[in-house]
Design a protein around this motif. Structure first.
Motif, PDB file in Angstrom:
ATOM      1  N   LEU A   9      -6.374   3.518 -17.370  1.00 50.72           N
ATOM      2  CA  LEU A   9      -5.279   2.993 -18.194  1.00 50.72           C
ATOM      3  C   LEU A   9      -4.033   2.753 -17.346  1.00 50.72           C
ATOM      4  O   LEU A   9      -3.312   1.775 -17.529  1.00 50.72           O
ATOM      5  CB  LEU A   9      -4.936   3.967 -19.325  1.00 50.72           C
ATOM      6  CG  LEU A   9      -5.991   4.238 -20.382  1.00 50.72           C
ATOM      7  CD1 LEU A   9      -5.470   5.260 -21.389  1.00 50.72           C
ATOM      8  CD2 LEU A   9      -6.368   2.950 -21.102  1.00 50.72           C
ATOM      9  N   ASN A  10      -3.790   3.682 -16.417  1.00 43.59           N
ATOM     10  CA  ASN A  10      -2.609   3.543 -15.560  1.00 43.59           C
ATOM     11  C   ASN A  10      -2.701   2.291 -14.704  1.00 43.59           C
ATOM     12  O   ASN A  10      -1.713   1.579 -14.503  1.00 43.59           O
ATOM     13  CB  ASN A  10      -2.465   4.767 -14.655  1.00 43.59           C
ATOM     14  CG  ASN A  10      -2.353   6.056 -15.445  1.00 43.59           C
ATOM     15  OD1 ASN A  10      -2.177   6.030 -16.659  1.00 43.59           O
ATOM     16  ND2 ASN A  10      -2.473   7.177 -14.772  1.00 43.59           N
ATOM     17  N   TRP A  11      -3.897   2.023 -14.184  1.00 48.53           N
ATOM     18  CA  TRP A  11      -4.043   0.838 -13.335  1.00 48.53           C
ATOM     19  C   TRP A  11      -4.009  -0.457 -14.137  1.00 48.53           C
ATOM     20  O   TRP A  11      -3.516  -1.485 -13.665  1.00 48.53           O
ATOM     21  CB  TRP A  11      -5.308   0.945 -12.473  1.00 48.53           C
ATOM     22  CG  TRP A  11      -5.009   1.795 -11.277  1.00 48.53           C
ATOM     23  CD1 TRP A  11      -5.384   3.085 -11.066  1.00 48.53           C
ATOM     24  CD2 TRP A  11      -4.184   1.421 -10.158  1.00 48.53           C
ATOM     25  NE1 TRP A  11      -4.849   3.537  -9.881  1.00 48.53           N
ATOM     26  CE2 TRP A  11      -4.120   2.544  -9.300  1.00 48.53           C
ATOM     27  CE3 TRP A  11      -3.511   0.264  -9.797  1.00 48.53           C
ATOM     28  CZ2 TRP A  11      -3.401   2.528  -8.105  1.00 48.53           C
ATOM     29  CZ3 TRP A  11      -2.793   0.241  -8.609  1.00 48.53           C
ATOM     30  CH2 TRP A  11      -2.751   1.365  -7.779  1.00 48.53           C
ATOM     31  N   HIS A  12      -4.532  -0.408 -15.340  1.00 50.91           N
ATOM     32  CA  HIS A  12      -4.401  -1.572 -16.231  1.00 50.91           C
ATOM     33  C   HIS A  12      -2.923  -1.878 -16.457  1.00 50.91           C
ATOM     34  O   HIS A  12      -2.463  -3.014 -16.289  1.00 50.91           O
ATOM     35  CB  HIS A  12      -5.114  -1.277 -17.551  1.00 50.91           C
ATOM     36  CG  HIS A  12      -4.960  -2.341 -18.591  1.00 50.91           C
ATOM     37  ND1 HIS A  12      -5.833  -3.403 -18.697  1.00 50.91           N
ATOM     38  CD2 HIS A  12      -4.031  -2.533 -19.544  1.00 50.91           C
ATOM     39  CE1 HIS A  12      -5.444  -4.187 -19.688  1.00 50.91           C
ATOM     40  NE2 HIS A  12      -4.350  -3.684 -20.226  1.00 50.91           N
ATOM     41  N   GLU A  13      -2.179  -0.841 -16.800  1.00 48.20           N
ATOM     42  CA  GLU A  13      -0.748  -0.992 -17.081  1.00 48.20           C
ATOM     43  C   GLU A  13       0.002  -1.474 -15.836  1.00 48.20           C
ATOM     44  O   GLU A  13       0.830  -2.397 -15.910  1.00 48.20           O
ATOM     45  CB  GLU A  13      -0.221   0.365 -17.548  1.00 48.20           C
ATOM     46  CG  GLU A  13       1.169   0.358 -18.085  1.00 48.20           C
ATOM     47  CD  GLU A  13       1.732   1.772 -18.192  1.00 48.20           C
ATOM     48  OE1 GLU A  13       0.953   2.731 -18.363  1.00 48.20           O
ATOM     49  OE2 GLU A  13       2.964   1.900 -18.082  1.00 48.20           O
TER      50      GLU A  13
ATOM     51  N   SER B  10       0.847  -1.185   0.000  1.00 46.70           N
ATOM     52  CA  SER B  10       0.000   0.000   0.000  1.00 46.70           C
ATOM     53  C   SER B  10       0.877   1.226   0.000  1.00 46.70           C
ATOM     54  O   SER B  10       1.989   1.209   0.510  1.00 46.70           O
ATOM     55  CB  SER B  10      -0.927   0.022   1.219  1.00 46.70           C
ATOM     56  OG  SER B  10      -1.665   1.234   1.225  1.00 46.70           O
ATOM     57  N   SER B  11       0.374   2.294  -0.607  1.00 52.85           N
ATOM     58  CA  SER B  11       1.107   3.554  -0.524  1.00 52.85           C
ATOM     59  C   SER B  11       0.810   4.253   0.792  1.00 52.85           C
ATOM     60  O   SER B  11       1.497   5.180   1.180  1.00 52.85           O
ATOM     61  CB  SER B  11       0.739   4.457  -1.704  1.00 52.85           C
ATOM     62  OG  SER B  11      -0.661   4.589  -1.784  1.00 52.85           O
TER      63      SER B  11
ATOM     64  N   ASP C 152       8.871   1.052 -11.287  1.00 57.16           N
ATOM     65  CA  ASP C 152       9.691  -0.007 -10.692  1.00 57.16           C
ATOM     66  C   ASP C 152       9.091  -0.625  -9.436  1.00 57.16           C
ATOM     67  O   ASP C 152       9.691  -1.525  -8.851  1.00 57.16           O
ATOM     68  CB  ASP C 152      11.087   0.539 -10.360  1.00 57.16           C
ATOM     69  CG  ASP C 152      11.857   0.870 -11.634  1.00 57.16           C
ATOM     70  OD1 ASP C 152      11.639   0.170 -12.645  1.00 57.16           O
ATOM     71  OD2 ASP C 152      12.638   1.828 -11.612  1.00 57.16           O
ATOM     72  N   ALA C 153       7.940  -0.142  -9.017  1.00 61.38           N
ATOM     73  CA  ALA C 153       7.395  -0.569  -7.729  1.00 61.38           C
ATOM     74  C   ALA C 153       7.134  -2.078  -7.687  1.00 61.38           C
ATOM     75  O   ALA C 153       7.505  -2.758  -6.723  1.00 61.38           O
ATOM     76  CB  ALA C 153       6.118   0.207  -7.425  1.00 61.38           C
ATOM     77  N   ALA C 154       6.511  -2.606  -8.728  1.00 62.40           N
ATOM     78  CA  ALA C 154       6.151  -4.025  -8.713  1.00 62.40           C
ATOM     79  C   ALA C 154       7.399  -4.892  -8.610  1.00 62.40           C
ATOM     80  O   ALA C 154       7.439  -5.867  -7.846  1.00 62.40           O
ATOM     81  CB  ALA C 154       5.353  -4.381  -9.970  1.00 62.40           C
ATOM     82  N   ARG C 155       8.430  -4.511  -9.364  1.00 64.10           N
ATOM     83  CA  ARG C 155       9.657  -5.308  -9.337  1.00 64.10           C
ATOM     84  C   ARG C 155      10.256  -5.320  -7.934  1.00 64.10           C
ATOM     85  O   ARG C 155      10.659  -6.370  -7.421  1.00 64.10           O
ATOM     86  CB  ARG C 155      10.657  -4.742 -10.348  1.00 64.10           C
ATOM     87  CG  ARG C 155      11.977  -5.496 -10.378  1.00 64.10           C
ATOM     88  CD  ARG C 155      12.804  -5.099 -11.590  1.00 64.10           C
ATOM     89  NE  ARG C 155      11.999  -5.224 -12.816  1.00 64.10           N
ATOM     90  CZ  ARG C 155      12.336  -4.696 -13.985  1.00 64.10           C
ATOM     91  NH1 ARG C 155      13.449  -4.010 -14.110  1.00 64.10           N
ATOM     92  NH2 ARG C 155      11.561  -4.866 -15.034  1.00 64.10           N
TER      93      ARG C 155
ATOM     94  N   ALA D 292       4.549   1.068  -1.229  1.00 63.59           N
ATOM     95  CA  ALA D 292       4.816   1.254  -2.656  1.00 63.59           C
ATOM     96  C   ALA D 292       3.583   1.822  -3.333  1.00 63.59           C
ATOM     97  O   ALA D 292       2.452   1.522  -2.953  1.00 63.59           O
ATOM     98  CB  ALA D 292       5.192  -0.079  -3.305  1.00 63.59           C
ATOM     99  N   ASP D 293       3.839   2.637  -4.337  1.00 64.08           N
ATOM    100  CA  ASP D 293       2.787   3.097  -5.236  1.00 64.08           C
ATOM    101  C   ASP D 293       2.949   2.321  -6.535  1.00 64.08           C
ATOM    102  O   ASP D 293       3.892   2.554  -7.295  1.00 64.08           O
ATOM    103  CB  ASP D 293       2.941   4.599  -5.481  1.00 64.08           C
ATOM    104  CG  ASP D 293       1.909   5.118  -6.483  1.00 64.08           C
ATOM    105  OD1 ASP D 293       1.133   4.300  -7.032  1.00 64.08           O
ATOM    106  OD2 ASP D 293       1.883   6.336  -6.720  1.00 64.08           O
ATOM    107  N   LEU D 294       2.042   1.405  -6.784  1.00 64.92           N
ATOM    108  CA  LEU D 294       2.197   0.503  -7.931  1.00 64.92           C
ATOM    109  C   LEU D 294       2.137   1.232  -9.265  1.00 64.92           C
ATOM    110  O   LEU D 294       2.463   0.639 -10.299  1.00 64.92           O
ATOM    111  CB  LEU D 294       1.143  -0.605  -7.883  1.00 64.92           C
ATOM    112  CG  LEU D 294       1.329  -1.624  -6.744  1.00 64.92           C
ATOM    113  CD1 LEU D 294       0.124  -2.563  -6.677  1.00 64.92           C
ATOM    114  CD2 LEU D 294       2.609  -2.425  -6.941  1.00 64.92           C
ATOM    115  N   LEU D 295       1.742   2.481  -9.263  1.00 65.90           N
ATOM    116  CA  LEU D 295       1.771   3.250 -10.513  1.00 65.90           C
ATOM    117  C   LEU D 295       3.197   3.670 -10.882  1.00 65.90           C
ATOM    118  O   LEU D 295       3.449   4.045 -12.023  1.00 65.90           O
ATOM    119  CB  LEU D 295       0.870   4.486 -10.415  1.00 65.90           C
ATOM    120  CG  LEU D 295      -0.628   4.208 -10.252  1.00 65.90           C
ATOM    121  CD1 LEU D 295      -1.415   5.508 -10.150  1.00 65.90           C
ATOM    122  CD2 LEU D 295      -1.161   3.374 -11.410  1.00 65.90           C
TER     123      LEU D 295
END
Lengths: 299, 299
Positions: free
Chosen positions: B85-89, B32-33, B52-55, B46-49
């Protein structure tokens, strides 16, 4: 004046699209990670898989139109590569930047691999979308996102479902170049029985179709093919005759892959009737073009 | 032991999912951010947007399981925001990292907004997927990419199509919290005529359904709802009675939005019969829960 951003500009189709756009008097901004051998258009050197590439390129080009062709070229064995996820993601980023910068009209390259294969003639209106591969799914899903986004933002989008392209500079693993390479080397060319029917379109015709689509206001999916099916056998035998070595074509030497459909033919009433486009390169002429571009045999 | 990565862990549903996972003895890695008020689980800020956050998060957590709930919460007026779109990506990036790190089983939050609305009961097997919004299209397209990727890589994926969630800490713009806020302030609560029927599920039940799905090997889309339709009118009148102020509910004071469907009810045979899950929070009890969590009226 249209400022057209072309991605995949050094690819099989892209180089002909750039030519067709320049012939039409457009200002062309070509994106490629490889050098572009022309000084007729602006070259934006970028790898769209890099997170900031789309922003940089769109910010520099400020395109009014987008022709998005770039995608890691799928080859045998790569239809299910995770690389397809990267290109899906990169395409969303590109679209978002194009959209945010006020771009109006886009044509994006889709594929006949989005369809369920089975019925011989595949139609935008009636054939189910049931891709068998990750490549087809990533393309199909991209269209869904882009169409919804274009609708929400009042943008104009055509989605070109490209069938079987052939032409010079094609990837050597693909059917026509692989057979041509064998023929020009004077080696036997083993192929399947070749009864499968496919819809082949020469790359110059693919390019003029995409540019015509860009200049129209047609929305949604449009098949890009010739509308005519040709048996693989007829294609390779014609190549053998044109190369003067018909005996090198070994029909039936390779098994057909599992699930290889009998026929994949584009229904082209949108492309030909709505858009008014028609192909100009006959199959014989187109195959001669590929043969002429191949390295001659060392005898 | 399962190492479960939960995204959106401080959201409406996420906090209850974390509770349910901990109750089940899982090792929980919460993304969570926003700060997480528990020291019972590992928090990955983390902010998944961010690209590099997911990695970073997946590299640190090395999850065996993924419960992906994060998405900019869609509210009235945001269904067509480019933010989708950002959340899809971001979701594609997260999936790719999870997949590349060897993660095995994932449950991802979808939505009843993926369906064509019209028929009262919506089924995973027979209802067409024809989202009316960019939000629904981005979720639907995400499922298509993830399912194809999971199939290609031999991973296990369930897609939870969540219907109408309610519970404490909901966004104040949504129906139940907005009416509760008016009631607890002693102000009139204008609503529509309220004849529309919806499928409400308390957030604790949503959480147990998602955790049960994670523990199963069910593949593909699964509706997450109660399976029962309730008229909006009955919900808000019940709230009025429970708050002791039934006269504050003003049925018909607001117009129904254009295209607002008469009924949206989940067909729940996959969830209830295949998975064997059942809800445990009745509507009256659930609404009392929301009222109890609201700030009391200042009289």
């Amino acid at each position: 004046l249209n400022r057209v951003l072309v991605t995949g500009a050094t690819g099989l189709i892209g180089r002909h699209v750039v030519d067709a756009l320049l012939a039409g008097g457009h200002e062309v901004h070509a994106v490629s990670s490889r050098a572009i051998d022309s000084n007729r258009c602006r070259w934006h050197r970028a790898d769209l898989l890099e997170p900031d590439a789309a922003r940089t390129v769109v910010g520099a080009a400020r395109p009014t139109h987008l022709l998005h062709l770039a995608w890691g070229m799928p080859r045998v064995g790569l239809w299910n590569s995770p690389e397809n996820l990267n290109w899906h993601e990169a395409s969303i980023r590109l679209w978002r930047e194009f959209s945010a910068s006020g771009g109006g009209r886009a044509v994006v390259a889709g594929s006949c691999a989005e369809y369920e294969w089975g019925e011989p003639v595949l139609s935008e209106r009636s054939t189910p979308l049931r891709p068998a591969t990750l490549y087809g799914s990533c393309k199909d899903a991209l269209r869904r996102v882009l169409e919804a986004s274009a609708r929400a933002a009042g943008q104009s989008l055509a989605w070109a479902r490209i069938f079987f392209v052939y032409g010079p500079n094609d990837h050597p693993d693909r059917l026509v170049p692989s057979v041509v390479a064998r023929l020009t080397a004077g080696e036997p060319a083993p192929v399947t029985e070749g009864t499968q029917v496919r819809d082949f379109l020469h790359v110059r015709d693919v390019a003029t179709a995409l540019v015509a689509l860009m200049g129209s206001d047609i929305q949604g999916p449009v098949n890009v093919g010739s509308g005519e099916g040709v048996a693989i056998r007829d294609v390779v035998q014609e190549l053998g005759r044109m190369a003067g070595r018909p005996e090198l074509i070994e029909l039936g030497a390779l098994p057909r892959p599992d699930g290889d459909p009998d026929a994949i033919i584009a229904e082209v009433s949108r492309l030909c009737d709505e858009l008014g486009w028609s192909p100009s390169v006959g199959l014989r002429e187109g195959l001669a073009d590929v043969l002429a571009g191949a390295r001659p045999a060392v005898r």
